[in-house]
Design a protein around this motif. Structure first.
Motif, PDB file in Angstrom:
ATOM      1  N   ARG C 118       0.838  -1.192   0.000  1.00 60.82           N
ATOM      2  CA  ARG C 118       0.000   0.000   0.000  1.00 60.82           C
ATOM      3  C   ARG C 118       0.877   1.248   0.000  1.00 60.82           C
ATOM      4  O   ARG C 118       1.801   1.353   0.807  1.00 60.82           O
ATOM      5  CB  ARG C 118      -0.871  -0.034   1.253  1.00 60.82           C
ATOM      6  CG  ARG C 118      -1.779   1.140   1.373  1.00 60.82           C
ATOM      7  CD  ARG C 118      -2.762   0.920   2.492  1.00 60.82           C
ATOM      8  NE  ARG C 118      -3.536   2.131   2.689  1.00 60.82           N
ATOM      9  CZ  ARG C 118      -4.150   2.432   3.804  1.00 60.82           C
ATOM     10  NH1 ARG C 118      -4.095   1.600   4.820  1.00 60.82           N
ATOM     11  NH2 ARG C 118      -4.835   3.553   3.916  1.00 60.82           N
ATOM     12  N   ILE C 120       1.892   4.500   1.154  1.00 66.84           N
ATOM     13  CA  ILE C 120       1.554   5.283   2.341  1.00 66.84           C
ATOM     14  C   ILE C 120       2.171   6.671   2.304  1.00 66.84           C
ATOM     15  O   ILE C 120       2.110   7.409   3.278  1.00 66.84           O
ATOM     16  CB  ILE C 120       1.999   4.585   3.643  1.00 66.84           C
ATOM     17  CG1 ILE C 120       3.507   4.377   3.653  1.00 66.84           C
ATOM     18  CG2 ILE C 120       1.276   3.271   3.824  1.00 66.84           C
ATOM     19  CD1 ILE C 120       4.045   4.076   5.041  1.00 66.84           C
ATOM     20  N   ILE C 123      -0.963   9.331   2.508  1.00 67.82           N
ATOM     21  CA  ILE C 123      -2.219   9.153   3.226  1.00 67.82           C
ATOM     22  C   ILE C 123      -2.283  10.087   4.439  1.00 67.82           C
ATOM     23  O   ILE C 123      -1.266  10.543   4.947  1.00 67.82           O
ATOM     24  CB  ILE C 123      -2.434   7.688   3.651  1.00 67.82           C
ATOM     25  CG1 ILE C 123      -1.342   7.249   4.608  1.00 67.82           C
ATOM     26  CG2 ILE C 123      -2.514   6.781   2.445  1.00 67.82           C
ATOM     27  CD1 ILE C 123      -1.555   5.834   5.099  1.00 67.82           C
ATOM     28  N   SER C 124      -3.511  10.348   4.901  1.00 70.22           N
ATOM     29  CA  SER C 124      -3.704  11.344   5.956  1.00 70.22           C
ATOM     30  C   SER C 124      -3.361  10.773   7.330  1.00 70.22           C
ATOM     31  O   SER C 124      -3.209   9.560   7.489  1.00 70.22           O
ATOM     32  CB  SER C 124      -5.155  11.801   5.965  1.00 70.22           C
ATOM     33  OG  SER C 124      -5.941  10.746   6.474  1.00 70.22           O
ATOM     34  N   ASP C 126      -5.183  10.385   9.867  1.00 68.00           N
ATOM     35  CA  ASP C 126      -6.176   9.448  10.389  1.00 68.00           C
ATOM     36  C   ASP C 126      -6.073   8.078   9.732  1.00 68.00           C
ATOM     37  O   ASP C 126      -6.302   7.055  10.360  1.00 68.00           O
ATOM     38  CB  ASP C 126      -7.593  10.016  10.202  1.00 68.00           C
ATOM     39  CG  ASP C 126      -7.871  11.113  11.219  1.00 68.00           C
ATOM     40  OD1 ASP C 126      -7.255  11.048  12.308  1.00 68.00           O
ATOM     41  OD2 ASP C 126      -8.658  12.019  10.921  1.00 68.00           O
ATOM     42  N   GLU C 127      -5.712   8.084   8.446  1.00 67.45           N
ATOM     43  CA  GLU C 127      -5.510   6.804   7.782  1.00 67.45           C
ATOM     44  C   GLU C 127      -4.239   6.136   8.279  1.00 67.45           C
ATOM     45  O   GLU C 127      -4.111   4.918   8.268  1.00 67.45           O
ATOM     46  CB  GLU C 127      -5.386   7.014   6.269  1.00 67.45           C
ATOM     47  CG  GLU C 127      -6.690   7.351   5.592  1.00 67.45           C
ATOM     48  CD  GLU C 127      -6.445   7.662   4.129  1.00 67.45           C
ATOM     49  OE1 GLU C 127      -6.773   6.818   3.280  1.00 67.45           O
ATOM     50  OE2 GLU C 127      -5.905   8.757   3.832  1.00 67.45           O
ATOM     51  N   LEU C 128      -3.309   6.978   8.702  1.00 70.10           N
ATOM     52  CA  LEU C 128      -2.011   6.478   9.131  1.00 70.10           C
ATOM     53  C   LEU C 128      -2.099   5.813  10.502  1.00 70.10           C
ATOM     54  O   LEU C 128      -1.409   4.836  10.778  1.00 70.10           O
ATOM     55  CB  LEU C 128      -1.042   7.657   9.184  1.00 70.10           C
ATOM     56  CG  LEU C 128       0.454   7.367   9.095  1.00 70.10           C
ATOM     57  CD1 LEU C 128       0.758   6.534   7.864  1.00 70.10           C
ATOM     58  CD2 LEU C 128       1.218   8.677   9.052  1.00 70.10           C
ATOM     59  N   ARG C 129      -2.969   6.340  11.367  1.00 74.90           N
ATOM     60  CA  ARG C 129      -2.977   5.896  12.759  1.00 74.90           C
ATOM     61  C   ARG C 129      -3.111   4.383  12.920  1.00 74.90           C
ATOM     62  O   ARG C 129      -2.315   3.786  13.624  1.00 74.90           O
ATOM     63  CB  ARG C 129      -4.049   6.653  13.545  1.00 74.90           C
ATOM     64  CG  ARG C 129      -3.953   6.404  15.047  1.00 74.90           C
ATOM     65  CD  ARG C 129      -4.725   7.404  15.861  1.00 74.90           C
ATOM     66  NE  ARG C 129      -4.201   8.752  15.730  1.00 74.90           N
ATOM     67  CZ  ARG C 129      -4.854   9.748  15.184  1.00 74.90           C
ATOM     68  NH1 ARG C 129      -6.075   9.567  14.718  1.00 74.90           N
ATOM     69  NH2 ARG C 129      -4.310  10.944  15.105  1.00 74.90           N
ATOM     70  N   PRO C 130      -4.093   3.760  12.257  1.00 73.35           N
ATOM     71  CA  PRO C 130      -4.164   2.301  12.417  1.00 73.35           C
ATOM     72  C   PRO C 130      -2.938   1.580  11.862  1.00 73.35           C
ATOM     73  O   PRO C 130      -2.572   0.513  12.355  1.00 73.35           O
ATOM     74  CB  PRO C 130      -5.423   1.922  11.619  1.00 73.35           C
ATOM     75  CG  PRO C 130      -5.812   3.112  10.845  1.00 73.35           C
ATOM     76  CD  PRO C 130      -5.215   4.300  11.488  1.00 73.35           C
ATOM     77  N   LEU C 131      -2.263   2.194  10.878  1.00 69.36           N
ATOM     78  CA  LEU C 131      -1.074   1.558  10.323  1.00 69.36           C
ATOM     79  C   LEU C 131       0.110   1.594  11.294  1.00 69.36           C
ATOM     80  O   LEU C 131       1.029   0.798  11.209  1.00 69.36           O
ATOM     81  CB  LEU C 131      -0.664   2.261   9.037  1.00 69.36           C
ATOM     82  CG  LEU C 131      -1.306   1.749   7.758  1.00 69.36           C
ATOM     83  CD1 LEU C 131      -0.832   2.581   6.584  1.00 69.36           C
ATOM     84  CD2 LEU C 131      -0.950   0.290   7.547  1.00 69.36           C
ATOM     85  N   ARG C 132       0.089   2.572  12.202  1.00 65.51           N
ATOM     86  CA  ARG C 132       1.162   2.710  13.179  1.00 65.51           C
ATOM     87  C   ARG C 132       1.385   1.411  13.942  1.00 65.51           C
ATOM     88  O   ARG C 132       2.466   1.118  14.398  1.00 65.51           O
ATOM     89  CB  ARG C 132       0.826   3.816  14.175  1.00 65.51           C
ATOM     90  CG  ARG C 132       0.810   5.184  13.563  1.00 65.51           C
ATOM     91  CD  ARG C 132       2.009   5.984  14.053  1.00 65.51           C
ATOM     92  NE  ARG C 132       2.105   7.254  13.397  1.00 65.51           N
ATOM     93  CZ  ARG C 132       2.892   7.482  12.343  1.00 65.51           C
ATOM     94  NH1 ARG C 132       3.639   6.516  11.861  1.00 65.51           N
ATOM     95  NH2 ARG C 132       2.939   8.668  11.785  1.00 65.51           N
ATOM     96  N   GLN C 163      -4.721   3.107  19.933  1.00 62.81           N
ATOM     97  CA  GLN C 163      -5.156   2.179  18.886  1.00 62.81           C
ATOM     98  C   GLN C 163      -6.529   1.587  19.189  1.00 62.81           C
ATOM     99  O   GLN C 163      -6.936   0.623  18.558  1.00 62.81           O
ATOM    100  CB  GLN C 163      -4.126   1.067  18.704  1.00 62.81           C
ATOM    101  CG  GLN C 163      -2.778   1.559  18.210  1.00 62.81           C
ATOM    102  CD  GLN C 163      -2.845   2.194  16.823  1.00 62.81           C
ATOM    103  OE1 GLN C 163      -3.807   2.007  16.093  1.00 62.81           O
ATOM    104  NE2 GLN C 163      -1.825   2.963  16.487  1.00 62.81           N
TER     105      GLN C 163
END
Ligand SMILES: Nc1ncnc2c1ncn2[C@@H]1O[C@H](COP(=O)(O)OP(=O)(O)OP(=O)(O)O)[C@@H](O)[C@H]1O
Ligand SMILES: Nc1ncnc2c1ncn2[C@@H]1O[C@H](COP(=O)(O)OP(=O)(O)OP(=O)(O)O)[C@@H](O)[C@H]1O
Ligand code: SF4
Ligand SMILES: [Mg+2]
Ligand SMILES: [Mg+2]
Lengths: 363, 319, 392
Positions: C118, C120, C123-124, C126-132, C163
């Motif tokens: 993906r 990255i 991406i914003s 907010d989209e990044l947070r779960p990816l952290r 998370q």
């Protein structure tokens, strides 16, 4: 060769003439809020004229405090010198008047610090600072002192020194500053050069430059070198003799060949075992368990005992001395080298050999 | 799930000694929190301790004093006897008596403590709150917001504060109970230093690795500000606040002394000093002396405490 | 999951070898079985293309931009799943900046980052947070990276909270599990960072990263601030975790011995670019970039019987705000000097070239490097001429 490190002469009498520096039972403590830190606790060693010695040990083991005590640069209090004598060039310097000491410091005995920027004065040019020191110690005219400054910059390999002397410390790069520090230390042709982690703050390739430079200078001048570091590799390359410090005490001393190839104190053994090498790839490193003791809460007997893989009950009861442990004057602070420990020694050494070469546990 | 199970098979623990419990030589004998540590260092600072003692005494006086010996403007000791001269210290009036209405100076000083401390601390609180908010916003947001806010601070700082206060005091002079007016004015004009301090603290703490670490696990901005940055900025703010208190107490005395401060019927130390002014040529030294001394004592005490706090919070000083 | 209270590492037989599916170009025959397993497991997890991060230098009264630090200036590399990819280089060459840009902790100036297929890079937040959760970092400084005002339970737990693990009990349990995972006692949750030693703090930092169950962990000099006797403990821990949790590491270091021991592939950085890239075997046995050669030669060997003459580079690292034209290394290059200072090094920037088996080097004259050229360079060098006049 190495009476250098062996037992010091009896207290009180000056050492033989070939011994430049003789430190005897030095104890420097710090009184702080939480209690008393035995930063240097009974350190003894000596150094022959023109020879080099390395002090290794981890952070807080008392390396810098030893050096600063020798230079009489510690603030008293909080520091407190509980005991000891330091003989330098035939004179006892630990108890001499500060006036006298000032004549020796920077002149016969010079020091290079870890962070060159903080030890150079930012408002004077490099040349001013070196020349001033030469003027004061050698009682020469300004012009001669200035020439001497240029000469010593040349000695440490600084290009176009005539131009460099007029620059301020902040105009120089890190490596260049460390060279200036070395030049300054050498300007009065000291009999002893103390380098406290001279390359720790520098990059790998600059570290190589400075180490090679120090080696070359050691060959060319007849000054003795005391090199403080925590890098066993640097010690192996740079010095003749080494002392290993742990929690304020010397735990092992001898020539580098002895100490780094056939270590006899469990702490030194552990350090060498834990160095990552190619051969250990794929396995785990052998690690010394635990951490250094809290200085306010030192183990009562052997200070390494809580972490030592070879410790037995004697180690928790009686503090070991430095015992002879090798044919050439090597000493180790460990009960393994007493008659009581002798039966355990072979097994310990075999264990060390084993851990030294292979990573263990398959990962 | 497979991973979960793997995690149970915990790795070797080099720290656990196989021999069972033993003395732990690695950890400190006692571990103190940041505040306990600060208190221990503070205790070593003798002047700060004296200052703290004085301040506590003053606070007790300010709270209990007016109850024990209340002051009422319309209760005049001897209404029929308005005197020209005050009376010096005596056994029954250890601080002497004023001229005019023959008030007990001790009574005035005790009652003044309440007002002076109230003004000092309340206006400090207002200033610190405003300053912290503005400084935090500027420091955290950075960029244009920071620029604008800091220009506002510059403008505020370039105002001749004293005149502004005098004008404002005159403007609100009609207010019945103008103590709060004074407090608010002092607060509104006393936040710029704090704002600058907080901003610079934010700028530096924002770059610290633990903030980055929090961001790396996905912590949101609001939590970063309140849980990471502010708690670490607290000690310098406390030090600054203590010094502001001292400044405000002096400021109040000064403004009241000029006659533009708190309503003259309120016995603040500045008002007492002011009314003593005309009697000084008559040799009534006790009248201005005791309130003046109280001001000096309070300000010194607060400053000593500030010094002590500064040392106590300084991570470099161990002893 | 059964977490025993006294975790003991089984010193018994190795865990069953995972199924090996070799793909990717690495030369398998030269590698140890362990590595084959890992490369085999490895599909590309992270792909970095043309990554740049420039910092403005502001100055003057008006705080205008007066220059640019080219901290990372066009970097390409791939990290395979399950491997340890090391980044080495001198201070200021951009390792940390690269590591943080890859995680989007700082915004890259240009380039593309693909994580698990993906993109990255844009991406914003907010989209990044779960990816952290999947991409974590361990910091160098065990003192600076833990908030001194937070107890361990919050330090490790706040990531879980962020998370979405709202349940306090579950969180505390997870925190304790993580502590145990890194070899600390479960009871330590109430303690504050200053009550721990450096090595213990580093373990807390590791626990914080691992509590989220990441796939890839950037380890930014995780042991260089630690005492010698503690370093090996932490390295062992990282090693065990890699095995047990099947982690992928980006291991940033300036210590070449540690890198050689610890990693599978290495990228050598110089002034914001990758100078050489390859497996540990390729790089350490057959370095193809003169800078790598010098770095390797600079390692001090703790065996005094192996004292050697080393190749010493001249001068200091140039400023990343003004990287030299052409090959960035040309101002200090011993090889160029040996070859009679060819113009090409100054006029043309070398690109990474393939030397087989994924071994890539950015040097025009990489073919000229041999044991002979190196030893003759060592013989002819003069230590006193290694300081070169830097422009002031
Ligand atoms: N000025 C001081 N006041 C109080 N304690 C001190 C002071 N200087 C040093 N110490 C303590 O003395 C001990 C020895 O410190 P020293 O600086 O000699 O260590 P070192 O071996 O040089 O370590 P490093 O490798 O970190 O330089 C430490 O426990 C340190 O905390
Ligand atoms: N926030 C920033 N603003 C401006 N310049 C920066 C910033 N961060 C890093 N730099 C610069 O970018 C360059 C690369 O820095 P970086 O920290 O990535 O180097 P590094 O390779 O990690 O070095 P080290 O080994 O010292 O950690 C340096 O010249 C540094 O001064
Ligand atoms: S005396 Fe005992 S505990 Fe101390 S180092 Fe020697 S073997 Fe280890
Ligand atoms: Mg030191
Ligand atoms: Mg870095």
């Amino acid at each position: 060769m190495t009476e250098v490190i062996a037992a010091p002469s009896p207290l009180g009498a000056p050492p033989p003439d070939n011994i430049l520096l003789d430190v005897r039972n030095l104890k420097t403590y710090f009184k702080v809020l939480d209690g008393v830190v035995p930063a240097v606790d009974g350190v003894s060693f000596s150094l022959e004229r023109g020879k080099s010695i390395g002090i290794v040990g981890e952070s807080g083991s008392g390396k810098s405090v030893s050096a600063l005590t020798m230079m009489r640069l510690l603030d008293i209090p909080p520091a407190e010198i509980r005991d000891g004598e330091i003989w330098f060039d035939g004179r006892e310097i630990l108890h001499m008047p500060m006036e006298e000491m000032r004549k020796i410091r920077g002149n016969d005995m010079a020091m290079i610090f870890q962070e060159p920027l903080t030890s150079l004065n930012p408002v004077f040019t490099v040349g001013d600072q070196i020349a001033e020191q030469v003027e004061r110690h050698k009682k020469v005219k300004r012009k001669a002192a200035w020439d001497r400054a240029i000469e010593s910059l040349q000695l440490v390999g600084i290009p176009s020194p005539e131009r460099r002397v007029k620059q301020y410390p902040h105009e120089l790069s890190g490596g260049m500053r460390q060279r200036v520090m070395i030049a300054m230390a050498l300007s009065c042709e000291p009999k002893l050069l103390i380098a406290d982690e001279p390359t720790t703050a520098l990059d790998v390739t600059i570290q190589a430059q400075i180490l090679e430079l120090l080696k070359t200078i050691q060959d060319r001048t007849d000054s003795a070198l005391m090199l403080i570091t925590h890098d066993l590799g640097v010690v192996a390359e740079m010095v003749d003799n080494v002392i290993v410090m742990y929690a304020g005490q010397v735990v092992e001393q001898g020539t580098v060949d002895e100490v780094l190839v056939n270590p006899r104190a469990p702490y030194t053994m552990g350090l060498l075992e834990s160095i990552p090498t190619v051969e250990k790839r794929g396995g785990r490193l052998s690690a010394i368990k635990g951490t250094v003791p809290n200085p306010f809460n030192m183990p009562p007997a052997c200070r390494f005992e809580p972490r030592c893989p070879y410790a037995w009950n004697l180690c928790a009861e009686t503090a070991p001395d430095l015992y002879p442990a090798g044919p050439h004057g090597q000493h180790a602070r460990c009960h393994l080298h007493t008659p009581a420990g002798a039966p355990r020694l072979p097994e310990a050494l075999a264990d060390h050999e084993r851990k030294l070469n292979v990573g263990h546990g398959i990962s | 799930m497979a991973q979960e199970i793997e995690r149970g098979a915990v790795v070797a623990d080099v720290e656990n000694r196989p021999e069972g419990p033993r003395t732990d030589y690695e950890v400190g004998l006692e571990s103190l929190s940041q505040w306990q540590l600060a208190w221990r260092k503070f205790k070593k600072h003798r002047l700060a301790l004296i200052g703290l003692g004085i301040l506590i005494a003053l606070v007790v006086i300010a709270i209990a004093g007016p109850i024990v010996m209340p002051f009422r403007f319309d209760s005049i000791a001897r209404p029929d006897q308005i005197v020209y001269q005050g009376r010096g210290p005596s056994l029954s009036h250890p601080f002497g008596e004023t001229g005019g209405l023959q008030r007990d100076v001790l009574l005035l000083v005790v009652n003044g403590a309440r007002w002076s401390l109230l003004i000092g601390f309340s206006s400090m609180a207002i200033g610190v709150v405003i300053g912290t908010i503005i400084g935090s916003i500027a420091g955290y947001a950075g960029g244009a917001v920071d620029n604008i806010l800091m220009r506002v601070v510059d403008v505020m700082l370039s105002l001749p504060i004293l005149f502004v206060i005098l004008v404002a005091a005159r403007f609100f002079a009609g207010a019945r109970d103008n103590i709060w007016t004074i407090i608010i004015i002092f607060g509104l004009f006393g936040w710029m230093g704090v704002a600058r301090l907080v901003r610079s603290l934010f700028l530096s703490i924002r770059e610290r690795e633990f903030v980055e670490a929090a961001r790396a696990v996905g912590v949101r901005d609001r939590r970063i500000i309140f849980k990471h940055i502010l708690p670490n900025a607290l000690s310098p703010i406390v030090v600054a606040a203590s010094l502001i208190v001292a400044g405000n107490i002096i400021g109040e005395a000064f403004v009241s002394f000029l006659g533009y401060g708190v309503n003259p019927i309120t016995p603040t130390w500045g008002n007492v000093l002011s009314s003593a002014l005309t009697f000084i040529p008559l040799g009534n030294w006790w009248w201005p002396f005791f309130p003046g001394f109280a001001i000096i004592l309070t300000v010194l005490a607060v400053n000593f405490i500030g010094d002590g706090l500064r040392d106590a919070f300084d991570p470099r000083s161990r002893a | 999951m059964e977490s025993s209270t006294t975790p003991v590492r089984p010193d018994g037989p190795p865990p069953a070898t995972p199924e090996v599916v070799v793909e990717g170009g690495a030369d398998v025959t030269e590698m140890d079985p362990l590595e084959i397993a890992r490369v085999g497991a490895g599909k590309t997890l992270l792909q970095v293309r043309g990554l740049k991060k420039h910092f403005p230098i502001v100055g003057g009264l008006l705080r205008r931009q007066i220059g640019t630090v080219y901290a990372v200036d066009g970097v390409d590399f791939d990290v395979n799943s399950g491997e340890t990819f090391a980044l080495v280089g001198e201070s200021g060459c951009g390792k940390t900046t690269l590591g943080r840009s890859v995680l989007r902790l700082i915004e890259p100036t240009a380039g593309q980052i693909t994580f698990a297929g993906r993109d990255i890079s844009h991406i914003s937040a907010d989209e990044l947070r779960p990816l952290r959760r999947k991409m974590q970092i361990i910091f160098q400084d065990p003192f600076g990276s833990l908030n001194p005002r937070m107890p361990v339970s919050d330090l490790i737990g706040e990531g879980l909270l962020a998370q979405g693990m709202k349940d306090r009990k579950a969180r505390d349990k997870k925190v304790e599990d993580s502590l145990e995972l890194v070899g600390l006692r479960r009871e330590y949750t109430r303690r504050y960072p200053h009550e721990f030693s450096g090595g213990q703090r580093q373990r807390i930092g590791i626990a914080r990263a691992l509590a989220l169950g990441p796939d890839i962990v950037v380890c930014d000099e995780p042991v260089s601030a630690l005492d010698v006797s503690i370093q090996s403990q932490v390295l062992n821990l990282l090693l065990d975790l890699r095995r047990d949790l099947n982690l992928t590491y980006i291991f940033i270091s300036h210590n070449l011995s540690v890198v050689q021991y610890f990693s599978d592939r290495v990228g050598v950085m110089y002034l914001g670019r990758i100078a050489e890239l390859g497996s540990v075997e390729q790089l350490y046995k057959d370095p193809r970039h003169p800078y790598t050669v010098a770095l390797l030669s600079a390692i001090p060997d703790p065996n005094p019987r192996k004292r050697k003459k080393r190749l010493v580079l001249k001068g200091d690292v140039p400023s990343p705000a003004a990287p030299p034209a052409g090959c960035r290394f040309h101002t200090r290059c011993w090889l160029r000097e040996k070859l009679g200072n060819p113009e090409r090094c100054v006029t043309e920037e070398p690109q990474l070239r393939n030397f087989g088996g994924g071994h890539q080097t950015a040097c025009h004259f990489a073919e000229e490097i041999s044991a002979d050229t190196v030893s003759s360079a060592v013989e002819t060098q003069s230590v006193l001429e290694t300081a070169v006049a830097d422009p002031v």
